[in-house]
Motif scaffolding. Structure first.
Motif, PDB file in Angstrom:
ATOM      1  N   ALA A 170       8.678   2.147  -4.869  1.00  0.00           N
ATOM      2  CA  ALA A 170       8.463   3.189  -3.848  1.00  0.00           C
ATOM      3  C   ALA A 170       9.483   4.289  -4.011  1.00  0.00           C
ATOM      4  O   ALA A 170      10.547   4.117  -4.531  1.00  0.00           O
ATOM      5  N   THR A 193       0.835  -1.189   0.000  1.00  0.00           N
ATOM      6  CA  THR A 193       0.000   0.000   0.000  1.00  0.00           C
ATOM      7  C   THR A 193       0.882   1.255   0.000  1.00  0.00           C
ATOM      8  O   THR A 193       2.106   1.165   0.146  1.00  0.00           O
ATOM      9  N   ALA A 194       0.264   2.409  -0.106  1.00  0.00           N
ATOM     10  CA  ALA A 194       1.010   3.673  -0.032  1.00  0.00           C
ATOM     11  C   ALA A 194       1.722   3.791   1.314  1.00  0.00           C
ATOM     12  O   ALA A 194       2.871   4.239   1.380  1.00  0.00           O
ATOM     13  N   ALA A 249       4.747   1.516   1.240  1.00  0.00           N
ATOM     14  CA  ALA A 249       5.798   2.110   0.403  1.00  0.00           C
ATOM     15  C   ALA A 249       6.533   3.214   1.162  1.00  0.00           C
ATOM     16  O   ALA A 249       7.761   3.309   1.109  1.00  0.00           O
TER      17      ALA A 249
END
Length: 118
Positions: free
Chosen positions: A118, A69-70, A73
């Protein structure tokens, strides 16, 4: 060792061998600090790569890459920066990759590699 932990370790070993077969050198495995853990740190030529390995026995709950997920990352970026601080100047470039390992019962393991996640 719990089945989930065993599967994760198997996936990391498969990913490390897969990367070595492609010319990477494993610098470190399972590096830990107070902020968390980096699965693999590898190097090829003048690039140091921080690798997040996600291993599953099936895709019943989604593809392994879906777990990045963000927030994950962002955590990987913080961990990579911490590793660089702890190990002094890192020559060349750095990046963060992900490897998905699918270890389905009765089948050959499947490995996918995404560069620069990322």
């Amino acid at each position: 060792m719990a089945e989930k932990d065993r599967l994760g370790r198997e996936g990391e070993s498969l990913a490390a061998r897969w990367l070595e077969d492609r010319g990477f050198t494993v610098v470190e495995r399972n590096w830990r600090c107070a902020a968390g853990e980096l699965d693999l740190i590898v190097r090829r030529a003048r690039t140091t790569v921080f690798v997040e390995v996600k291993t599953r026995s099936s895709i019943a709950y989604g593809h392994p890459f879906e777990a990045i997920t963000a927030a994950k990352a962002a955590r990987l970026r913080r961990l990579a920066a911490e590793w660089c601080r702890a190990h002094g100047p890192v020559p060349g470039d750095t990046r963060i990759d992900a490897i998905a390992v699918l270890v389905a019962r009765g089948a050959e393991p499947s490995i996918e590699h995404l560069s620069g996640v990322a």
